[in-house]
Design a protein around this motif. Structure first.
Motif, PDB file in Angstrom:
ATOM      1  N   ASN A  50      37.086  39.621  34.618  1.00  0.00           N
ATOM      2  CA  ASN A  50      35.863  38.873  34.336  1.00  0.00           C
ATOM      3  C   ASN A  50      35.891  37.490  34.981  1.00  0.00           C
ATOM      4  N   ASN A  51      37.060  36.837  34.954  1.00  0.00           N
ATOM      5  CA  ASN A  51      37.181  35.530  35.600  1.00  0.00           C
ATOM      6  C   ASN A  51      36.983  35.634  37.107  1.00  0.00           C
ATOM      7  N   LYS A  52      37.579  36.660  37.717  1.00  0.00           N
ATOM      8  CA  LYS A  52      37.414  36.866  39.162  1.00  0.00           C
ATOM      9  C   LYS A  52      35.952  37.128  39.503  1.00  0.00           C
ATOM     10  N   LEU A  53      35.297  37.970  38.700  1.00  0.00           N
ATOM     11  CA  LEU A  53      33.884  38.260  38.949  1.00  0.00           C
ATOM     12  C   LEU A  53      33.035  37.001  38.823  1.00  0.00           C
ATOM     13  N   ALA A  54      33.342  36.164  37.838  1.00  0.00           N
ATOM     14  CA  ALA A  54      32.607  34.914  37.666  1.00  0.00           C
ATOM     15  C   ALA A  54      32.823  34.000  38.879  1.00  0.00           C
ATOM     16  N   ASP A  55      34.057  33.967  39.386  1.00  0.00           N
ATOM     17  CA  ASP A  55      34.337  33.167  40.584  1.00  0.00           C
ATOM     18  C   ASP A  55      33.561  33.693  41.789  1.00  0.00           C
ATOM     19  N   TYR A  56      33.549  35.012  41.974  1.00  0.00           N
ATOM     20  CA  TYR A  56      32.815  35.602  43.086  1.00  0.00           C
ATOM     21  C   TYR A  56      31.323  35.305  42.959  1.00  0.00           C
ATOM     22  N   GLU A  57      30.800  35.414  41.736  1.00  0.00           N
ATOM     23  CA  GLU A  57      29.381  35.134  41.516  1.00  0.00           C
ATOM     24  C   GLU A  57      29.060  33.688  41.872  1.00  0.00           C
ATOM     25  N   GLU A  58      29.927  32.779  41.470  1.00  0.00           N
ATOM     26  CA  GLU A  58      29.722  31.358  41.767  1.00  0.00           C
ATOM     27  C   GLU A  58      29.749  31.119  43.274  1.00  0.00           C
ATOM     28  N   ASP A  59      30.700  31.752  43.964  1.00  0.00           N
ATOM     29  CA  ASP A  59      30.779  31.613  45.421  1.00  0.00           C
ATOM     30  C   ASP A  59      29.514  32.136  46.092  1.00  0.00           C
ATOM     31  N   ILE A  60      29.050  33.283  45.647  1.00  0.00           N
ATOM     32  CA  ILE A  60      27.850  33.882  46.241  1.00  0.00           C
ATOM     33  C   ILE A  60      26.637  33.001  45.992  1.00  0.00           C
ATOM     34  N   ARG A  61      26.507  32.488  44.774  1.00  0.00           N
ATOM     35  CA  ARG A  61      25.377  31.597  44.467  1.00  0.00           C
ATOM     36  C   ARG A  61      25.420  30.344  45.342  1.00  0.00           C
ATOM     37  N   ALA A  62      26.597  29.786  45.537  1.00  0.00           N
ATOM     38  CA  ALA A  62      26.731  28.586  46.373  1.00  0.00           C
ATOM     39  C   ALA A  62      26.333  28.892  47.818  1.00  0.00           C
ATOM     40  N   LYS A  63      26.766  30.047  48.322  1.00  0.00           N
ATOM     41  CA  LYS A  63      26.433  30.417  49.694  1.00  0.00           C
ATOM     42  C   LYS A  63      24.936  30.675  49.845  1.00  0.00           C
ATOM     43  N   LEU A  64      24.347  31.349  48.859  1.00  0.00           N
ATOM     44  CA  LEU A  64      22.910  31.610  48.924  1.00  0.00           C
ATOM     45  C   LEU A  64      22.114  30.323  48.837  1.00  0.00           C
ATOM     46  N   SER A  65      22.576  29.415  48.006  1.00  0.00           N
ATOM     47  CA  SER A  65      21.895  28.129  47.880  1.00  0.00           C
ATOM     48  C   SER A  65      21.931  27.386  49.208  1.00  0.00           C
ATOM     49  N   GLY A  66      23.098  27.382  49.851  1.00  0.00           N
ATOM     50  CA  GLY A  66      23.222  26.739  51.157  1.00  0.00           C
ATOM     51  C   GLY A  66      22.324  27.402  52.183  1.00  0.00           C
ATOM     52  N   SER A  67      22.255  28.724  52.164  1.00  0.00           N
ATOM     53  CA  SER A  67      21.397  29.455  53.090  1.00  0.00           C
ATOM     54  C   SER A  67      19.934  29.123  52.841  1.00  0.00           C
ATOM     55  N   LYS A  68      19.574  29.003  51.580  1.00  0.00           N
ATOM     56  CA  LYS A  68      18.190  28.677  51.222  1.00  0.00           C
ATOM     57  C   LYS A  68      17.823  27.297  51.758  1.00  0.00           C
ATOM     58  N   ASP A  69      18.727  26.325  51.594  1.00  0.00           N
ATOM     59  CA  ASP A  69      18.470  24.977  52.096  1.00  0.00           C
ATOM     60  C   ASP A  69      18.365  24.966  53.613  1.00  0.00           C
ATOM     61  N   GLU A  70      19.243  25.716  54.282  1.00  0.00           N
ATOM     62  CA  GLU A  70      19.199  25.802  55.747  1.00  0.00           C
ATOM     63  C   GLU A  70      17.892  26.440  56.208  1.00  0.00           C
ATOM     64  N   LEU A  71      17.461  27.483  55.522  1.00  0.00           N
ATOM     65  CA  LEU A  71      16.214  28.152  55.881  1.00  0.00           C
ATOM     66  C   LEU A  71      15.036  27.201  55.699  1.00  0.00           C
ATOM     67  N   LYS A  72      15.026  26.467  54.605  1.00  0.00           N
ATOM     68  CA  LYS A  72      13.944  25.512  54.350  1.00  0.00           C
ATOM     69  C   LYS A  72      13.888  24.468  55.459  1.00  0.00           C
ATOM     70  N   GLU A  73      15.049  23.953  55.858  1.00  0.00           N
ATOM     71  CA  GLU A  73      15.103  22.950  56.921  1.00  0.00           C
ATOM     72  C   GLU A  73      14.610  23.538  58.240  1.00  0.00           C
ATOM     73  N   THR A  74      15.004  24.770  58.531  1.00  0.00           N
ATOM     74  CA  THR A  74      14.576  25.424  59.767  1.00  0.00           C
ATOM     75  C   THR A  74      13.061  25.607  59.788  1.00  0.00           C
ATOM     76  N   VAL A  75      12.493  26.036  58.666  1.00  0.00           N
ATOM     77  CA  VAL A  75      11.042  26.229  58.582  1.00  0.00           C
ATOM     78  C   VAL A  75      10.322  24.896  58.763  1.00  0.00           C
ATOM     79  N   GLU A  76      10.843  23.843  58.117  1.00  0.00           N
ATOM     80  CA  GLU A  76      10.228  22.517  58.265  1.00  0.00           C
ATOM     81  C   GLU A  76      10.275  22.051  59.716  1.00  0.00           C
ATOM     82  N   ASN A  77      11.399  22.285  60.379  1.00  0.00           N
ATOM     83  CA  ASN A  77      11.507  21.910  61.800  1.00  0.00           C
ATOM     84  C   ASN A  77      10.523  22.694  62.654  1.00  0.00           C
TER      85      ASN A  77
END
Length: 109
Positions: A50-77
């Protein structure tokens, strides 16, 4: 990277299963004590998983959040660049319209 994490999780599961099996085979205790040990080991293993799964979930959320911010910046540009291109096109069309108006004025005389 996700494949590597999946392989690590699978290796952890296989290792835990092998460890439990070997523990049962070489256990000198009574059956009830062995079952308690197995239950304790499974509970510990469950917490670890369960701890490993929580860590993986946190990593995935962080990566998706970063991707979302990058996509937003690209669209704005892209929108900003499109705006400049639209201004250039409008200026070009206004110049052509002015030329056509002059030519039309000469033709009407």
């Amino acid at each position: 990277m996700a494949n590597k994490n999946g392989s690590n999780a699978l290796a952890l599961l296989v290792g835990a299963a092998i460890g439990v099996g070997i523990g049962i085979l070489f256990a000198p205790d009574k059956g009830s004590k062995t079952r308690e040990k197995i239950k304790g080991n499974l509970d510990d293993w469950k917490i670890d998983v369960n701890n490993k799964l929580a860590d993986y979930e946190e990593d995935i959320r962080a990566k998706l959040s970063g991707s979302k911010d990058e996509l937003k910046e690209t669209v704005e540009n892209l929108l900003s660049n499109s705006s400049y291109k639209a201004e250039e096109a409008i200026s070009f069309l206004e110049e052509k319209l002015a030329e056509l108006k002059k030519q039309n004025a000469k033709l009407q005389k």
